[in-house]
Scaffold this active site. Structure first.
Site, mmCIF file in Angstrom:
data_model
loop_
_atom_site.group_PDB
_atom_site.id
_atom_site.type_symbol
_atom_site.label_atom_id
_atom_site.label_comp_id
_atom_site.label_asym_id
_atom_site.label_seq_id
_atom_site.Cartn_x
_atom_site.Cartn_y
_atom_site.Cartn_z
ATOM 1 N N GLU A 186 0.831 -1.202 0.000
ATOM 2 C CA GLU A 186 0.000 0.000 0.000
ATOM 3 C C GLU A 186 0.869 1.257 0.000
ATOM 4 O O GLU A 186 1.675 1.453 0.908
ATOM 5 C CB GLU A 186 -0.913 -0.014 1.235
ATOM 6 N N HIS A 201 -3.632 10.220 0.218
ATOM 7 C CA HIS A 201 -3.658 8.812 -0.186
ATOM 8 C C HIS A 201 -3.633 8.691 -1.709
ATOM 9 O O HIS A 201 -2.882 7.889 -2.263
ATOM 10 C CB HIS A 201 -4.911 8.152 0.380
#
Length: 426
Positions: free
Chosen positions: A76, A368
């Protein structure tokens, strides 16, 4: 030959012949090597290759006065960025203070079909010295290292089961194999003293020792360009309080803590499933799913407190077989198991801090998605020379795979046009 008896190469060939893999798939599996093929084949059943993950490092996390570089294996994009940001904030405020209880592992031997549970319990308790001898014989090297039986209890579970609970000291090992070996040896001995049958003899992954981590921050250090530190600190406290009354928020709150923890545990060669199961049980210990951390104001400071189990080991199992796990141990400064557990708990707390600060300030998605652009560019098929251009296009446009592919097509067309003009000038 049976499939598990084949070499990894022959297994890949068979999967190609059966239509489960393409020849390109098999070639990729054959060419991905960080471990000797024999190591992978010995560690797991039916090995056909490796599945590498990026290994990154959360920088300069101050734990109990010592700086640590924390290795994290993860896919991630935002996890290590958030961990590093949280570490920066914590370190600037004096770092994280941690403590871990004595490392123990619990095994259980459960008997059933007993004529008299009360009498069987008394008989077993009368043989405690014999049980200690059985444990010593089952794993003498652990006794030599200072480990062994720490506590024995026997209890009835309903009208059907009698449970022998063995609390064991596995020293620096995680202790799963040790607990299972001891449990089976004790089970064999017990059935010679009482009637009944052994239903199960195995370790439990329920929480035993807990690790705590705490940080205290000046609210001003949390400020962003748009939001003051006092406002962010107040919102972090409110978000924490919300997690205690809203189980759905608590799950996501805890996921943010585990973002770094799971990757850090994986990097050490430890069992991530055991850690996840134990933490999940601990979060539900009150009878209702609860957050693992609490944030509150104390004398003008924002204080974060985290408590959770981390059933891990510093030796044994895959930890010793994986060369990268040894690199990780050196890089992390994990001189022993207690330090490893405390640093990883501190990582979970600062990861939580970074997520809470983002939620209280600019929001979680802006940062993000900026980091997600790299993953989208790679998924779209960009080459190394195309990556930076495609990432810039994504950040200025729409952030999804469909648009990434469209932008990449445009980049390649523009490149061809430019090359054609250059050739005409020549």
């Amino acid at each position: 030959m049976k499939f598990y008896e084949l070499s990894p190469e022959k297994r890949r060939d068979q999967l190609v012949q059966e239509g489960w893999l393409t020849t390109q798939d098999a070639a990729l599996l054959a060419g991905t090597h960080s471990l000797p093929e024999v190591t992978g084949a010995r560690l797991i059943e039916n090995a056909i290759g490796e599945f590498p993950l990026p290994l990154g490092v959360a920088r300069n996390l101050l734990v109990n006065g010592q700086l640590h570089q924390v290795p994290i294996a993860d896919e991630e994009p935002s996890v290590i960025a958030a961990a590093s940001n949280g570490a920066r904030l914590a370190t600037a405020n004096g770092g994280v203070r941690t403590h871990v209880a004595a490392h123990r592992v619990v095994a259980e031997v459960v008997l059933t079909n007993l004529t008299d549970l009360v009498q069987a319990r008394q008989t077993i308790l009368a043989h405690q010295t014999d049980i200690q001898k059985v444990i010593a014989v089952a794993h003498p090297s652990m006794i030599q290292r200072g480990g062994g039986l720490d506590q024995l209890t026997v209890e009835s579970l309903g009208a059907q089961f009698l449970k022998i609970r063995l609390t064991l000291d596995p020293q620096q090992a995680m202790g799963a194999n040790y607990a299972n070996t001891v449990a089976e040896a004790v089970a064999a001995a017990v059935t010679s003293w009482v009637d009944g049958d052994v239903l199960v003899s195995i370790l439990t992954n329920a929480p035993t020792e807990l690790v705590t981590a705490e940080v205290s921050l000046e609210p001003a250090s949390l400020a962003t360009k748009a939001v003051s530190g006092d406002v962010i600190a107040k919102k972090i406290v409110q978000l924490s309080e919300l997690a205690f009354v809203d189980a759905e928020r608590a799950v996501t709150h805890n996921k943010g803590i585990l973002n770094g923890i799971i990757g850090a545990v994986l990097a050490t060669g430890n069992d991530t499933r055991a850690v996840a199961a134990s933490i999940g049980a601990f979060a539900c210990a009150s009878g209702r799913y609860q957050p693992l951390s609490r944030w509150y104001m104390d004398q003008g400071h924002l204080v974060g407190h985290l408590q959770l189990p981390l059933p891990m080991g510093a030796v044994g199992g895959a930890i010793g077989a994986l060369p990268m796990a040894q690199v990780v141990r050196r890089l992390g400064g994990y001189q022993n198991l207690a330090i490893m557990q405390q640093v990883i708990a501190a990582l979970g707390l600062v990861q939580n801090l970074a997520a809470m600060r983002a939620l209280a300030g600019p929001g979680i998605q802006a940062g993000h998605m900026k980091l997600q652009a790299n993953a989208l560019a790679i998924a779209a098929g960009a080459t190394e020379t195309e990556l930076s251009m495609l990432v810039n296009a994504l950040r200025q446009g729409s952030m999804d795979l469909k648009h990434a592919q469209q932008y990449l097509t445009t980049i390649r067309l523009n490149k061809k046009v430019g090359q054609s003009k250059d050739e005409n000038r020549d």
